[in-house]
Design a protein around this motif. Structure first.
Motif: not given
Length: 274
Positions: A35-36, A42-45, A248-249
Motif C-alpha cells: 500500500p505504500l 503518491c503512495a497507492l494508499i 491489483d498489485v
C-alpha cells in the motif's frame, strides 16, 4: 461510516520479484509494503485517503498493518488528520492473522459501531469508479433494509474465474452466492468480486460469529476476506454494484503496469475515485 484499509499482508510475491529483478530499477522498493508503493504522484494508499476525504464518504479511516511495517505506516499517516494505524502484532507471513481476523481486530480495537467500508490496501479501481455513486447506492439499499450490504463486481475473462471470487446474482443484483476461484465450467457468471465491501452496522456482530466458528480452521479460511463475504451472503442481503475493472498489485509486473498508468494516462487526478 468508517473505512478500514487492510494492509497487514507481507507482499512476499512482490518482494521476491523485486529482489530477483536484475535491472536494479526497483531496488528502492525492497522492504516497502504494497500500500505504500509509489503509484503515480503518491503512495497507492494515499489515492484512497484523498478520494475518501474528498467524497465525504467516511469520517474516520483506520489502517491495519503488521509489526514489520507499522512504523512506516505511522510516518505516512502523520500527514493526515483522520487516519489511525493499528498493528496486528505479527512479524512474519507465516504468523499472519489473516484479513478477516485483522478486520475483526480493528472493529473491536476502535469500538466501531457504524457502517464499515472495507478496502484492500493493494487495489485501485479504473477511472469510472466513484465513491459517491457507491455510497448513494448503499444509502438506497439501507432505506429499504438496514441489514443490506454492498460489494463490487467487474467482468473477468473466462480463463480468469479460477483467480477470483465469482458472484452469482439475481435480476436485482442481489448476490445469491460467491464461488471461490471456480473453473469456467462451474459457473456461468463472470462477475469477479474485489476486496471492497460496504458492511452495514447491523452485519458487524457477524464478524464475531465468523471468527468464533473459524477459530480452529486453517489460516486460509481467515485470510481471504471473500470467505467472510461468502458466509455473510447466506445470512444478510448483499448486493453487487458493477464497475469496469481494477488494478491489483500482486507482483512486479502488475505494479509496473499500475504505476505507468497513473503517471502517464490518468485523466483527472483530482476527481479520481471521488
Amino acid at each position: 461510516m468508517k473505512a478500514v484499509i487492510l494492509a497487514a499482508g507481507y507482499g512476499t510475491r512482490l518482494q521476491r520479484d523485486v529482489v530477483a529483478d536484475g535491472s536494479g530499477k526497483f531496488s528502492h522498493l525492497v522492504g516497502t509494503a504494497k500500500p505504500l508503493l509509489p503509484v503515480g504522484r503518491c503512495a497507492l494508499i494515499s489515492h484512497w485517503v484523498r478520494a475518501l476525504n474528498a467524497s465525504g464518504c467516511v469520517d474516520r479511516i483506520y489502517v491495519v498493518t503488521n509489526a514489520l511495517y507499522f512504523a512506516a505506516f505511522e510516518e505516512w499517516a502523520s500527514y493526515f488528520t483522520n487516519v489511525q494505524v493499528l498493528s496486528d502484532q505479527t512479524e512474519s507471513n507465516e504468523g499472519r492473522l489473516g484479513a478477516v481476523a485483522c478486520l475483526h481486530l480493528t472493529v473491536k480495537h476502535f469500538h466501531i459501531d457504524d457502517h464499515v467500508l472495507v478496502i484492500g490496501g493493494d487495489t485501485l479501481f479504473k477511472e469510472d469508479f466513484s465513491l459517491s455513486r457507491v455510497k448513494e447506492r448503499f444509502s438506497d439499499l439501507q432505506a429499504k433494509s438496514d441489514d443490506s450490504c454492498l460489494v463490487l463486481s467487474y467482468q473477468c475473462k473466462d480463463d480468469e474465474t479460477c483467480k477470483y471470487g465469482i458472484l452469482e446474482v439475481d435480476g436485482d443484483l442481489r448476490v445469491l452466492r460467491m464461488k471461490e476461484k471456480p473453473l469456467p465450467s462451474e459457473t456461468t457468471s463472470r462477475r469477479a468480486c474485489p476486496c471492497f465491501y460496504l458492511l452495514s452496522k447491523m452485519s458487524l456482530p457477524l464478524l464475531n460469529a465468523f471468527i468464533d466458528e473459524k477459530k480452529e480452521a486453517p489460516i486460509k479460511d481467515k485470510d481471504a476476506p471473500g470467505n467472510f463475504v461468502s458466509w455473510l451472503i447466506q445470512r444478510k442481503p448483499v448486493y453487487a454494484h458493477p464497475i469496469s475493472g481494477r488494478f491489483d498489485v500482486g507482483h512486479l509486473a502488475s505494479y509496473i503496469e499500475c504505476d505507468l498508468y497513473f503517471r502517464e494516462h490518468l485523466q483527472d487526478a483530482e476527481s479520481y475515485m471521488v
